[in-house]
Design an enzyme around this catalytic site. Sequence first.
Site, PDB file in Angstrom:
ATOM      1  N   ALA A  82     -43.733   8.988 -53.447  1.00 58.18           N
ATOM      2  CA  ALA A  82     -42.911  10.144 -53.828  1.00 58.18           C
ATOM      3  C   ALA A  82     -43.638  10.977 -54.862  1.00 58.18           C
ATOM      4  O   ALA A  82     -44.058  10.473 -55.903  1.00 58.18           O
ATOM      5  CB  ALA A  82     -41.571   9.669 -54.382  1.00 58.18           C
ATOM      6  N   THR A 125     -54.708  10.044 -55.952  1.00 58.37           N
ATOM      7  CA  THR A 125     -55.571  11.007 -55.268  1.00 58.37           C
ATOM      8  C   THR A 125     -56.940  11.092 -55.943  1.00 58.37           C
ATOM      9  O   THR A 125     -57.048  10.875 -57.157  1.00 58.37           O
ATOM     10  CB  THR A 125     -54.891  12.396 -55.293  1.00 58.37           C
ATOM     11  N   GLU A 127     -58.226  13.712 -56.632  1.00 63.11           N
ATOM     12  CA  GLU A 127     -58.201  14.923 -57.469  1.00 63.11           C
ATOM     13  C   GLU A 127     -58.123  14.603 -58.956  1.00 63.11           C
ATOM     14  O   GLU A 127     -58.403  15.456 -59.788  1.00 63.11           O
ATOM     15  CB  GLU A 127     -57.047  15.842 -57.045  1.00 63.11           C
ATOM     16  N   TYR A 153     -50.976  19.590 -60.888  1.00 57.16           N
ATOM     17  CA  TYR A 153     -50.728  18.489 -59.933  1.00 57.16           C
ATOM     18  C   TYR A 153     -51.607  17.293 -60.275  1.00 57.16           C
ATOM     19  O   TYR A 153     -51.119  16.169 -60.472  1.00 57.16           O
ATOM     20  CB  TYR A 153     -51.006  18.959 -58.489  1.00 57.16           C
ATOM     21  N   LYS A 157     -50.751  13.436 -61.653  1.00 63.10           N
ATOM     22  CA  LYS A 157     -51.125  12.213 -60.934  1.00 63.10           C
ATOM     23  C   LYS A 157     -51.990  11.312 -61.833  1.00 63.10           C
ATOM     24  O   LYS A 157     -51.832  10.085 -61.828  1.00 63.10           O
ATOM     25  CB  LYS A 157     -51.875  12.544 -59.642  1.00 63.10           C
ATOM     26  N   LYS A 192     -50.267  22.754 -46.215  1.00 64.20           N
ATOM     27  CA  LYS A 192     -51.589  22.181 -46.495  1.00 64.20           C
ATOM     28  C   LYS A 192     -52.586  22.732 -45.491  1.00 64.20           C
ATOM     29  O   LYS A 192     -52.198  23.144 -44.385  1.00 64.20           O
ATOM     30  CB  LYS A 192     -51.532  20.656 -46.420  1.00 64.20           C
ATOM     31  N   PRO A 208     -55.699  32.375 -43.709  1.00 64.58           N
ATOM     32  CA  PRO A 208     -56.095  32.738 -45.077  1.00 64.58           C
ATOM     33  C   PRO A 208     -56.997  31.703 -45.747  1.00 64.58           C
ATOM     34  O   PRO A 208     -56.543  30.623 -46.108  1.00 64.58           O
ATOM     35  CB  PRO A 208     -54.754  32.835 -45.816  1.00 64.58           C
ATOM     36  N   ARG A 276     -57.814  30.404 -55.305  1.00 66.06           N
ATOM     37  CA  ARG A 276     -56.857  29.604 -56.089  1.00 66.06           C
ATOM     38  C   ARG A 276     -57.361  29.561 -57.532  1.00 66.06           C
ATOM     39  O   ARG A 276     -58.559  29.398 -57.764  1.00 66.06           O
ATOM     40  CB  ARG A 276     -56.800  28.206 -55.484  1.00 66.06           C
TER      41      ARG A 276
HETATM   42  P1  NAD Z   1     -45.442  15.226 -49.211  1.00 65.26           P
HETATM   43  O1  NAD Z   1     -45.244  16.370 -50.148  1.00 65.26           O
HETATM   44  O2  NAD Z   1     -45.594  15.468 -47.753  1.00 65.26           O
HETATM   45  O3  NAD Z   1     -44.222  14.190 -49.385  1.00 65.26           O
HETATM   46  C1  NAD Z   1     -43.672  13.861 -50.619  1.00 65.26           C
HETATM   47  C2  NAD Z   1     -42.305  13.225 -50.379  1.00 65.26           C
HETATM   48  O4  NAD Z   1     -41.775  12.828 -51.649  1.00 65.26           O
HETATM   49  C3  NAD Z   1     -41.278  14.167 -49.751  1.00 65.26           C
HETATM   50  O5  NAD Z   1     -40.605  13.520 -48.702  1.00 65.26           O
HETATM   51  C4  NAD Z   1     -40.334  14.485 -50.896  1.00 65.26           C
HETATM   52  O6  NAD Z   1     -38.994  14.769 -50.469  1.00 65.26           O
HETATM   53  C5  NAD Z   1     -40.409  13.219 -51.720  1.00 65.26           C
HETATM   54  N1  NAD Z   1     -40.065  13.432 -53.131  1.00 65.26           N
HETATM   55  C6  NAD Z   1     -40.516  14.413 -53.950  1.00 65.26           C
HETATM   56  N2  NAD Z   1     -39.951  14.290 -55.162  1.00 65.26           N
HETATM   57  C7  NAD Z   1     -39.150  13.186 -55.113  1.00 65.26           C
HETATM   58  C8  NAD Z   1     -38.313  12.549 -56.072  1.00 65.26           C
HETATM   59  N3  NAD Z   1     -38.205  13.003 -57.326  1.00 65.26           N
HETATM   60  N4  NAD Z   1     -37.654  11.429 -55.692  1.00 65.26           N
HETATM   61  C9  NAD Z   1     -37.742  10.966 -54.418  1.00 65.26           C
HETATM   62  N5  NAD Z   1     -38.503  11.548 -53.479  1.00 65.26           N
HETATM   63  C10 NAD Z   1     -39.202  12.650 -53.824  1.00 65.26           C
HETATM   64  O7  NAD Z   1     -46.695  14.438 -49.792  1.00 65.26           O
HETATM   65  P2  NAD Z   1     -47.816  13.573 -49.036  1.00 65.26           P
HETATM   66  O8  NAD Z   1     -48.923  14.466 -48.631  1.00 65.26           O
HETATM   67  O9  NAD Z   1     -47.170  12.700 -48.045  1.00 65.26           O
HETATM   68  O10 NAD Z   1     -48.363  12.687 -50.248  1.00 65.26           O
HETATM   69  C11 NAD Z   1     -47.780  11.418 -50.546  1.00 65.26           C
HETATM   70  C12 NAD Z   1     -48.468  10.825 -51.753  1.00 65.26           C
HETATM   71  O11 NAD Z   1     -49.853  10.667 -51.482  1.00 65.26           O
HETATM   72  C13 NAD Z   1     -48.382  11.684 -53.010  1.00 65.26           C
HETATM   73  O12 NAD Z   1     -48.178  10.828 -54.103  1.00 65.26           O
HETATM   74  C14 NAD Z   1     -49.746  12.348 -53.097  1.00 65.26           C
HETATM   75  O13 NAD Z   1     -50.089  12.614 -54.435  1.00 65.26           O
HETATM   76  C15 NAD Z   1     -50.632  11.293 -52.494  1.00 65.26           C
HETATM   77  N6  NAD Z   1     -51.870  11.778 -51.834  1.00 65.26           N
HETATM   78  C16 NAD Z   1     -51.790  12.751 -50.878  1.00 65.26           C
HETATM   79  C17 NAD Z   1     -52.958  13.169 -50.235  1.00 65.26           C
HETATM   80  C18 NAD Z   1     -52.911  14.219 -49.139  1.00 65.26           C
HETATM   81  O14 NAD Z   1     -53.970  14.635 -48.668  1.00 65.26           O
HETATM   82  N7  NAD Z   1     -51.753  14.652 -48.683  1.00 65.26           N
HETATM   83  C19 NAD Z   1     -54.191  12.605 -50.579  1.00 65.26           C
HETATM   84  C20 NAD Z   1     -54.221  11.607 -51.569  1.00 65.26           C
HETATM   85  C21 NAD Z   1     -53.056  11.205 -52.181  1.00 65.26           C
HETATM   86  P1  TYD Z   2     -54.930  21.774 -49.659  1.00 65.15           P
HETATM   87  O1  TYD Z   2     -54.591  21.382 -48.272  1.00 65.15           O
HETATM   88  O2  TYD Z   2     -53.929  22.514 -50.474  1.00 65.15           O
HETATM   89  O3  TYD Z   2     -55.390  20.428 -50.390  1.00 65.15           O
HETATM   90  P2  TYD Z   2     -56.081  20.232 -51.864  1.00 65.15           P
HETATM   91  O4  TYD Z   2     -56.146  21.505 -52.577  1.00 65.15           O
HETATM   92  O5  TYD Z   2     -55.127  19.278 -52.503  1.00 65.15           O
HETATM   93  O6  TYD Z   2     -57.425  19.669 -51.568  1.00 65.15           O
HETATM   94  O7  TYD Z   2     -56.251  22.658 -49.613  1.00 65.15           O
HETATM   95  C1  TYD Z   2     -57.465  22.144 -49.089  1.00 65.15           C
HETATM   96  C2  TYD Z   2     -58.541  23.179 -49.327  1.00 65.15           C
HETATM   97  O8  TYD Z   2     -58.249  24.337 -48.532  1.00 65.15           O
HETATM   98  C3  TYD Z   2     -58.606  23.680 -50.754  1.00 65.15           C
HETATM   99  O9  TYD Z   2     -59.978  23.910 -51.100  1.00 65.15           O
HETATM  100  C4  TYD Z   2     -57.854  24.985 -50.741  1.00 65.15           C
HETATM  101  C5  TYD Z   2     -58.114  25.499 -49.352  1.00 65.15           C
HETATM  102  N1  TYD Z   2     -57.042  26.327 -48.746  1.00 65.15           N
HETATM  103  C6  TYD Z   2     -57.326  27.568 -48.204  1.00 65.15           C
HETATM  104  O10 TYD Z   2     -58.485  28.029 -48.210  1.00 65.15           O
HETATM  105  N2  TYD Z   2     -56.309  28.293 -47.633  1.00 65.15           N
HETATM  106  C7  TYD Z   2     -55.018  27.837 -47.600  1.00 65.15           C
HETATM  107  O11 TYD Z   2     -54.124  28.564 -47.099  1.00 65.15           O
HETATM  108  C8  TYD Z   2     -54.738  26.540 -48.157  1.00 65.15           C
HETATM  109  C9  TYD Z   2     -53.351  25.981 -48.146  1.00 65.15           C
HETATM  110  C10 TYD Z   2     -55.784  25.815 -48.710  1.00 65.15           C
END
Ligand code: NAD
Ligand code: TYD
Length: 339
Positions: A82, A125, A127, A153, A157, A192, A208, A276
């Site tokens: 979460a 992450t 990040e 963000y 984390k 994303k 974009p 960004r």
């Molecule tokens: P996501 O945004 O798709 O999902 C997050 C979920 O958490 C949602 O279902 C949301 O409703 C729930 N949530 C948010 N706030 C909450 C709260 N206060 N209480 C209960 N539920 C809550 O995110 P994701 O991409 O699935 O990422 C999941 C985890 O993995 C995160 O912790 C993120 O930091 C980590 N992570 C993501 C990536 C990636 O590429 N997406 C990479 C590395 C780590």
């Molecule tokens: P993102 O999916 O937001 O993941 P993160 O920033 O957590 O790595 O973005 C991935 C990369 O893509 C990041 O360098 C920002 C870029 N980006 C774009 O160029 N255009 C977009 O519309 C988005 C959402 C991301």
Amino acid sequence: MTVLVTGGAGFIGANFIFYWLRTHPGDRVVCVDRLTYAGNLSTLTEVLERPEFRFVRADIQDREAMDRLFGEEHPDVVVNFAAESHVDRSIEDPEIFLRTNVMGTAVLLDLCRKYKTSRFHQVSTDEVYGDLPLDRTDLRFTEETPLRASSPYSASKASADLLTLACWRTYGQPVTVSRCSNNYGPFQFPEKLIPLMIANALQDKTLPVYGTGRNVRDWLYVEDHCRAIDVILEKGRLGEVYNIGGDHEMENIALVRRICQELGRPESRIAYVTDRKGHDLRYGIDAGKLRQELGWRPAVSFDEGLRQTIRWYLEHRSWWENIVSGEYRDYYEKMYGGR
Ligand code: NAD
Ligand code: TYD
């Protein structure tokens, strides 16, 4: 065994639930999710009615609700997905990131101590390490790399990681932390990069690309991430951090061009837009510890994973179209309207 999955209505959490129920028959899985804009209960349709699965809508910051849930379920393992997870949103409004990502994690850690949960796993992450220069391809993040978060963000984390590790040192609480690179796959919210580009291309919208498009990310198919967490839960050493990566670094522009190619859309749809703020240049992750200690390696190649992902978005149009046509649109206008 009972596994409590937080954030399981989001992208990775939902994929983890499907993975776990498939690979650990007999286990009970309880999902707690607040259903924010990023949480989508319809994602969990295929498991909602299963007797070994329970969904609870609640906020992980809500100590009373969480205490009640722990009292009812006595989870053996908590896997904390979460989070507020989108960098662009954190730049607009950091506070909710601190509330959910830091305070929410603090509440879960307290309850895991109170109920003597055998494992708390923090899903983090790459990040948290900040970024690497584009011209130093020899450098990669290891678990020893100092934390140097760039965005609200990643700062939130990093704070949650530190708190988790502090609980190990102070209380001897059984915890593990994993830091993964960028995931992609089914059910990823179309804000994303990969799902946004696929959805835009399918709607003949512009694509974009921020800044020069030369920023580099490392990509891992979501199921490989789920399997890595499973391996860490099974064999990982307590109090340790494990990096998880796909060994597949790519410039954003190359990735977007590839998506155009796969979908047969012209590259003229690509539009370079304002960068960004504080945009991290490159993430490069060394997952050698996980590979050598625990024997994990990615099973899905990027080519295969991207094709599967594109096919999934083509076959599940209604899933993302509902999102794109709803509340998401206002957010989209705010982010891209004047860009
Ligand atoms: P996501 O945004 O798709 O999902 C997050 C979920 O958490 C949602 O279902 C949301 O409703 C729930 N949530 C948010 N706030 C909450 C709260 N206060 N209480 C209960 N539920 C809550 O995110 P994701 O991409 O699935 O990422 C999941 C985890 O993995 C995160 O912790 C993120 O930091 C980590 N992570 C993501 C990536 C990636 O590429 N997406 C990479 C590395 C780590
Ligand atoms: P993102 O999916 O937001 O993941 P993160 O920033 O957590 O790595 O973005 C991935 C990369 O893509 C990041 O360098 C920002 C870029 N980006 C774009 O160029 N255009 C977009 O519309 C988005 C959402 C991301």
